[in-house]
Design a protein around this motif. Structure first.
Motif, PDB file in Angstrom:
ATOM      1  N   ASP A 146      41.797  78.524  -5.974  1.00  0.00           N
ATOM      2  CA  ASP A 146      42.184  79.813  -6.552  1.00  0.00           C
ATOM      3  C   ASP A 146      41.895  79.902  -8.043  1.00  0.00           C
ATOM      4  N   THR A 203      39.737  81.051 -10.080  1.00  0.00           N
ATOM      5  CA  THR A 203      38.564  81.917 -10.041  1.00  0.00           C
ATOM      6  C   THR A 203      38.245  82.596 -11.359  1.00  0.00           C
ATOM      7  N   PRO A 226      33.367  80.708  -5.474  1.00  0.00           N
ATOM      8  CA  PRO A 226      34.454  81.481  -6.084  1.00  0.00           C
ATOM      9  C   PRO A 226      35.109  80.780  -7.266  1.00  0.00           C
ATOM     10  N   ALA A 227      35.140  79.455  -7.272  1.00  0.00           N
ATOM     11  CA  ALA A 227      35.779  78.703  -8.350  1.00  0.00           C
ATOM     12  C   ALA A 227      34.822  78.404  -9.500  1.00  0.00           C
ATOM     13  N   PRO A 257      32.913  80.932 -11.620  1.00  0.00           N
ATOM     14  CA  PRO A 257      32.442  82.250 -12.052  1.00  0.00           C
ATOM     15  C   PRO A 257      31.261  82.117 -13.000  1.00  0.00           C
TER      16      PRO A 257
END
Length: 352
Positions: A31, A33, A163-164, A166
């Motif tokens: 998470d 992100t 996603p982790a 960017p």
């Protein structure tokens, strides 16, 4: 030469793995992100362990170890899928104590080929973790430059591959402050490549473990699927790829350490500039094998998991996405394969 792990190496891996399980579990880091969700406390804990200062002298807070030991640590970080600018921190820690301690975060990029972007300016630039970074370090043929992250006008990619991780796109990156010449750029290119390959090798090892564990408990037609010959063959091939990649990465790291030991002769800069030199060839070979192992093993793990492997709730797809991202860090498998092929034209270490 063989690369079986001794007691010290096993203890080092276990220490890093225990830290990751406690502070950097995948359930939490998946998470991370953006800058708001990134776990800076956990990052500082990793830095305090010495993950970014393995090769630094003791007077600077380092562990006075080699790239080989750093590679072992990065294999564990790859297996635990720890996100963030890990390789950048390990490189820039030599120049900035705040990066070494985890107080500051930076990112490292390679200048795009000229003529590939708007007005043939060398863009677009693809910059990971720009929102986290205080500075961006740029590698090119002339050396290494430091650019303030705030000076870069970038556009965030709405849905990055990983996603982790960017990423931002920028048409132009300012020239910045030159902090090192061509020798530093070549050294960072090689060390960055081998540490990225170590992350890939750890990734490949972990997906074998995850797929094997699932195959041992998932039942179909009244028996566990790991008992089927087709699944056994898939897992055996994946295990072999992971082991070959691990040994290739270890060998490349040792080659860099050996080259550093020879620096007293004044030949290190020449070696790193020579595409047929042993460390250059070894690092390139490691990238080819590690990139293939990570990508293929993640695909195998998804296949073993069946329909579940494609779902967001499982973690296997994250390993594949990270593998695709890392395989192009500091070089690409295609460029690395060309380096290996070109090096075969004459003996290792031969001078031009």
């Amino acid at each position: 030469m063989h690369f079986d792990l001794d007691e010290d190496a096993l203890a080092l891996r276990a220490t890093v793995r225990d830290l990751c399980v406690e502070y950097l579990p995948l359930e939490r880091t998946r998470d991370w992100t953006d800058a708001a969700s990134f776990g800076r406390d956990a990052w500082r804990t990793l830095a305090e362990l010495g993950a970014f200062t393995m090769t630094q002298p003791a007077e600077r807070g380092g562990l006075e170890l080699g790239v080989a030991e750093a590679g072992l640590v990065f294999q564990v970080l790859g297996a635990e899928l720890v996100p963030g600018p890990l390789v950048a921190a390990a490189l820039v820690a030599d120049l900035d104590d705040r990066v070494a301690t985890g107080e500051a975060l930076v990112t490292v990029v390679t200048r795009p080929p000229a003529g590939s972007g708007p007005a043939r300016s060398g863009g677009p630039w693809v910059i990971p973790h720009l929102d986290l970074a205080e500075a961006v370090y740029v590698l090119d043929d002339e050396g290494v430059s430091r650019v303030e992250a705030a000076a870069i006008d970038g556009q965030a990619v709405p849905k990055p591959l990983d996603p982790a991780t960017p990423v931002w796109l920028a048409d132009v990156v300012p020239a910045g402050e030159r902090v090192g010449g061509p020798e530093l750029a070549r050294a960072w290119q090689l060390r960055g490549s081998v540490l990225s390959s170590a992350l890939l090798a750890g990734n490949a090892e972990r997906t074998v473990d995850l797929a094997t564990a699932y195959a041992r408990q998932r039942e179909q037609f009244g028996r566990v699927i790991g008992g089927f010959q087709a699944v056994k063959h898939l897992l055996a091939e994946a295990f072999t790829r992971a082991e070959v990649a691990r040994v290739a990465v270890d060998a490349a790291a040792v080659a860099l350490d050996d080259a550093a030991l020879d620096d007293a002769t004044g030949d290190l800069a020449d070696d790193l500039a020579d595409p047929t030199a042993n460390p250059v060839r070894a690092v390139a070979g490691a990238r080819v094998l590690a990139a293939r192992a990570a990508s293929q093993n993640a695909k195998t793990a998804i296949q073993v998991h069946g329909g579940m492997g494609f779902t967001w709730e499982t973690t296997i797809h994250l390993f594949l996405k990270r593998a695709w991202l890392l395989q192009n860090a500091f070089t690409t498998p295609e460029e690395a394969a060309d380096t290996v092929a070109n090096s075969l034209n004459r003996p290792v270490g031969a001078r031009r």
